[in-house]
Design an enzyme around this catalytic site. Structure first.
Site, PDB file in Angstrom:
ATOM      1  N   HIS A  97       0.826  -1.202   0.000  1.00  0.00           N
ATOM      2  CA  HIS A  97       0.000   0.000   0.000  1.00  0.00           C
ATOM      3  C   HIS A  97       0.867   1.261   0.000  1.00  0.00           C
ATOM      4  O   HIS A  97       0.546   2.251  -0.671  1.00  0.00           O
ATOM      5  CB  HIS A  97      -0.912  -0.033   1.235  1.00  0.00           C
ATOM      6  CG  HIS A  97      -1.770   1.177   1.396  1.00  0.00           C
ATOM      7  ND1 HIS A  97      -1.565   2.112   2.382  1.00  0.00           N
ATOM      8  CD2 HIS A  97      -2.832   1.612   0.670  1.00  0.00           C
ATOM      9  CE1 HIS A  97      -2.470   3.061   2.278  1.00  0.00           C
ATOM     10  NE2 HIS A  97      -3.247   2.786   1.249  1.00  0.00           N
TER      11      HIS A  97
ATOM     12  N   GLU B 188       1.955   1.863  -3.474  1.00  0.00           N
ATOM     13  CA  GLU B 188       0.867   2.419  -4.285  1.00  0.00           C
ATOM     14  C   GLU B 188       0.805   3.937  -4.120  1.00  0.00           C
ATOM     15  O   GLU B 188       0.628   4.679  -5.086  1.00  0.00           O
ATOM     16  CB  GLU B 188      -0.453   1.777  -3.853  1.00  0.00           C
ATOM     17  CG  GLU B 188      -1.685   2.352  -4.545  1.00  0.00           C
ATOM     18  CD  GLU B 188      -2.872   2.440  -3.618  1.00  0.00           C
ATOM     19  OE1 GLU B 188      -3.521   3.510  -3.604  1.00  0.00           O
ATOM     20  OE2 GLU B 188      -3.155   1.463  -2.898  1.00  0.00           O
ATOM     21  N   HIS B 189       0.957   4.406  -2.878  1.00  0.00           N
ATOM     22  CA  HIS B 189       0.952   5.850  -2.633  1.00  0.00           C
ATOM     23  C   HIS B 189       2.159   6.530  -3.280  1.00  0.00           C
ATOM     24  O   HIS B 189       2.034   7.580  -3.925  1.00  0.00           O
ATOM     25  CB  HIS B 189       0.970   6.119  -1.129  1.00  0.00           C
ATOM     26  CG  HIS B 189      -0.374   6.090  -0.486  1.00  0.00           C
ATOM     27  ND1 HIS B 189      -0.962   7.185   0.092  1.00  0.00           N
ATOM     28  CD2 HIS B 189      -1.269   5.075  -0.339  1.00  0.00           C
ATOM     29  CE1 HIS B 189      -2.146   6.861   0.587  1.00  0.00           C
ATOM     30  NE2 HIS B 189      -2.347   5.574   0.335  1.00  0.00           N
TER      31      HIS B 189
ATOM     32  N   GLU C 241      -4.390   7.786   7.341  1.00  0.00           N
ATOM     33  CA  GLU C 241      -5.353   6.823   6.796  1.00  0.00           C
ATOM     34  C   GLU C 241      -5.588   5.673   7.777  1.00  0.00           C
ATOM     35  O   GLU C 241      -6.730   5.222   7.970  1.00  0.00           O
ATOM     36  CB  GLU C 241      -4.843   6.299   5.458  1.00  0.00           C
ATOM     37  CG  GLU C 241      -5.831   5.432   4.710  1.00  0.00           C
ATOM     38  CD  GLU C 241      -5.313   5.000   3.343  1.00  0.00           C
ATOM     39  OE1 GLU C 241      -6.040   4.257   2.656  1.00  0.00           O
ATOM     40  OE2 GLU C 241      -4.194   5.413   2.958  1.00  0.00           O
TER      41      GLU C 241
END
Length: 426
Positions: A54, A57-58, A134
């Protein structure tokens, strides 16, 4: 490179590097969706790497050797396009939707972020802070985080049981070399499918992909650790207005003969307003605002679950009613409700085919799961072939297995796992 050119609108080419390119030409559209689908997600991480998929991905949108983070956003939006990404347990995807004349730009940008991202320290620290926000938001959202707790209880101590976002401590301490090392191992050409759908020419897309993805590593990507369902219980008392409950069971993977019966079982049990759980638990008894079931297949297994959010005073009644529905569905499915479930699943499938983005994603997922593109007619035929007996068999297979229970909120009136297990076995 070798290519196959079937008569249908779907065409497939595998480059010498091992990279797969699949396209579907759609008539009467003016757009193209193009994405790179990496066969790596959170279940491919070690404990020390949890959250790296993740994080990557950022970071993909935070600058390359040729583009700053701002330039990436400006270039795609200058042509009215959209660029996005997501991370799942078995896949990470980077995709764009553009007007057909801007297909080359989409391929250029996605290829650039997958092969030439720089991971500048300043951007890395800034995005680390965003991800921590997040994680904090997810932890503050009980009907979101309960699913992570459920997954952890079902697969304790395993990569597939760890949260996709990672844990706060791990993200705080994750060095740059963890991201670059993971990307170098898993973002290999043979582990990536580039899919496109819309107003396109296959040969032109292949040429773009061959050029812009040429620097993907050639070494084979490591395989994921096998998943071994254990089952268990998570329970956390919080001062909330509602108690959030997920009850689940080991389920089937994509290639299992019970995959389609399970899909229809989930739909008729808790997949819509006419479903058994919605009608009995919400409409007749008013015990919940939200209740639904879900089937989550993986490459080597899966989970079947029921989610409900209810008030503290209603919690004591909710579980016995739900468990009774799980017993009843093993022996009393009707042709009418199976027909409704089949119609819902088929309509959802066929409606999704009107979207270039959905078609693009479906092509990639089928290649990664089945090693081939599955014709829609074949899927419809398999759905049509499911019988009442098939669904009842799938229900018995699931609901007689060891359950997993996750409860978050005012938990006192929710029975424990041992009581649930005993009721289901009666």
């Amino acid at each position: 490179m070798s290519a196959s050119a079937p008569a249908s609108a779907v065409r497939l080419t595998r480059l010498r590097s091992g990279l797969t390119v699949v396209t579907e030409r759609m008539e009467r559209v003016e757009t193209v969706s193009l994405g790179a689908y990496v066969g790596a997600g959170s279940r491919h991480e070690t404990a020390a790497e949890n959250g790296v998929s993740h994080f990557l991905e950022h970071m993909a949108f935070k600058g390359t050797e040729r583009r700053s983070a701002a330039a990436i956003a400006e270039e795609i939006e200058a042509v009215g396009g959209h660029l996005n990404a997501y991370t799942a347990r078995e896949q990470t995807a980077y995709y764009a939707k553009v007007l057909k004349e801007d297909t080359a730009l989409a391929a250029d940008i996605i290829g650039d972020i997958l092969t030439h991202s720089t991971f500048e320290p300043e951007e890395l620290e800034r995005e680390r802070g965003v991800i921590l926000q997040e994680i904090g938001q997810a932890n503050d959202t009980p009907d979101d985080i309960i699913f992570d707790r459920f997954q952890e209880a079902a697969y304790p101590g395993q990569p597939i049981g760890r949260p996709v976002l990672g844990l706060e401590a791990g993200i705080k301490d994750m060095p740059r070399k963890t991201l670059t090392g993971y990307m170098g191992r898993h973002y290999a050409a043979g582990n990536v499918v580039v899919a496109a759908a819309g107003a396109l020419e296959h040969a032109a897309v292949v040429e773009l992909v061959a050029r812009h993805f040429a620097d993907l590593p050639a070494d084979p990507a490591p395989a994921a650790a096998p998943a071994s369902y254990a089952g268990g219980e998570f329970r956390e008392t919080r001062d909330l207005d509602q108690v959030h409950i997920v009850l689940g069971f080991p389920s089937v993977g994509y290639g299992d003969p019970d995959y389609y019966p399970t899909l229809l079982l989930s739909t008729l049990l808790g997949g819509g307003m006419s479903s058994r759980l919605f009608q009995e638990v919400r409409e007749k008894r008013g015990l919940v605002y939200a209740v639904y079931s879900f089937a989550s297949p993986f490459m080597d297994g899966g989970l079947f679950g029921i989610y409900a959010g209810t008030g503290e005073s209603e919690a004591a009644e909710l579980m016995p009613v739900t468990l009774e529905e799980l017993r009843k569905v093993q022996r009393g499915v009707t042709e009418a409700e199976l027909g409704r479930a089949r119609a819902q699943v088929k309509a959802s499938l066929l409606m999704s085919l009107e979207s270039t983005g959905s078609r693009c994603e479906q092509l990639a997922r089928q290649l990664q799961v089945f090693g081939r593109v599955v014709p829609t007619a074949e899927t419809v035929a398999k759905l049509n072939a499911v019988t009442v007996a098939d669904v009842e068999r799938a229900a018995g297979r699931h609901f007689r297995a060891a359950p997993t229970l996750a409860v978050l909120g005012p938990t006192d009136r929710v029975p424990g796992l041992a009581a649930v297990t005993e009721t289901l076995a009666a």
